[in-house]
Design a protein around this motif. Structure first.
Motif, mmCIF file in Angstrom:
data_model
loop_
_atom_site.group_PDB
_atom_site.id
_atom_site.type_symbol
_atom_site.label_atom_id
_atom_site.label_comp_id
_atom_site.label_asym_id
_atom_site.label_seq_id
_atom_site.Cartn_x
_atom_site.Cartn_y
_atom_site.Cartn_z
ATOM 1 N N GLU A 154 2.210 4.790 0.982
ATOM 2 C CA GLU A 154 2.058 5.535 2.237
ATOM 3 C C GLU A 154 1.240 6.807 2.075
ATOM 4 N N ILE A 170 0.858 -1.190 0.000
ATOM 5 C CA ILE A 170 0.000 0.000 0.000
ATOM 6 C C ILE A 170 0.891 1.235 0.000
ATOM 7 N N GLN A 201 -7.161 5.563 8.259
ATOM 8 C CA GLN A 201 -8.171 5.377 7.218
ATOM 9 C C GLN A 201 -7.475 5.116 5.893
ATOM 10 N N VAL A 202 -7.966 4.109 5.181
ATOM 11 C CA VAL A 202 -7.435 3.804 3.853
ATOM 12 C C VAL A 202 -8.591 3.296 2.993
ATOM 13 N N GLU A 203 -8.609 3.733 1.745
ATOM 14 C CA GLU A 203 -9.628 3.250 0.826
ATOM 15 C C GLU A 203 -9.215 1.875 0.328
ATOM 16 N N THR A 204 -10.188 0.966 0.212
ATOM 17 C CA THR A 204 -9.879 -0.412 -0.160
ATOM 18 C C THR A 204 -9.371 -0.530 -1.588
ATOM 19 N N HIS A 231 -7.011 1.027 -2.814
ATOM 20 C CA HIS A 231 -5.560 1.161 -2.770
ATOM 21 C C HIS A 231 -4.863 -0.071 -2.193
ATOM 22 N N ILE A 232 -5.641 -1.006 -1.665
ATOM 23 C CA ILE A 232 -5.066 -2.222 -1.105
ATOM 24 C C ILE A 232 -4.947 -3.239 -2.233
ATOM 25 N N VAL A 275 -1.483 7.347 0.596
ATOM 26 C CA VAL A 275 -2.939 7.189 0.587
ATOM 27 C C VAL A 275 -3.493 6.950 1.988
ATOM 28 N N LEU A 276 -2.617 6.775 2.971
ATOM 29 C CA LEU A 276 -3.063 6.575 4.348
ATOM 30 C C LEU A 276 -3.424 7.918 4.968
ATOM 31 N N ARG A 277 -4.537 7.942 5.692
ATOM 32 C CA ARG A 277 -4.950 9.157 6.404
ATOM 33 C C ARG A 277 -5.046 8.841 7.881
#
Length: 182
Positions: free
Chosen positions: A88, A86, A117-120, A122-123, A90-92
């Motif tokens: 870095e 992932i 918080q991370v949008e799926t 981006h995983i 995109v992590l909030r």
């Protein structure tokens, strides 16, 4: 043609002298070497000096198209990735702050809590792995928005809780891949 720099205090002195009635001429001339305007002044005695901005080197660097790193092209920094893949950026992170309060207790509740918080999207998971991840995280995953929220308040420091939340995310992704492979 090179122009000598007139120190700022001398240019102020010339300006004050002109206001007091001493014959003083100031004109704006184009600098041949720099391409920017400099104030040329001469007084009744015939001495002349030029004021060049203290930021002239910065203006020259901009005009030449160079960056302050000495290169002529801008390269964005390389994205850093977690072990699970992932990015870095995109992590909030969300924290709670109460400001500076002088009333007891000095540390308020949830002050050290960190929410990751991370949008799926981006995983990096396959469809089967996404189904397994939904089973693992449960209601921490909002299916409408596609947002995964992990909270940590285990430690007395925000930095440690941030590391713990990232560690949880990495373990979730690794476990998801391991379970989906079975």
């Amino acid at each position: 043609m090179t122009m000598p720099k007139l120190p700022l205090h001398k240019s102020i002195r010339c300006l004050l002298a002109s206001r007091q009635g001493i014959h003083h001429r100031t004109s704006i001339v184009q600098s041949a070497s720099r391409g920017y305007a400099a104030a040329a002044s001469s007084d009744a005695t015939g001495s002349s000096g030029y004021y060049v901005s203290p930021f002239q080197e910065i203006f020259d660097t901009i005009k030449e198209g160079k960056t302050f790193m000495g290169t002529s092209s801008f390269r964005p920094p390389e994205a850093k990735y977690l072990k699970c893949g992932i990015p870095e950026h995109v992590l909030r992170y969300k924290t709670t702050s109460y400001g500076r309060l002088l009333e007891e207790p000095f540390v308020k509740p949830n002050e050290h809590k960190v929410t990751l918080q991370v949008e799926t999207q981006h995983i990096p998971l396959t469809d089967m792995e996404r189904l397994v991840m939904k089973e693992i995280v449960g209601n921490r995953l909002n299916e409408k928005t596609g947002l995964l929220q992990l909270s940590s308040s285990q430690f007395g420091s925000r930095i440690e809780n941030k590391r713990h939340a990232v560690s949880m995310l990495e373990r979730i992704v690794e476990s998801t891949k391991a379970l989906a492979a079975r």
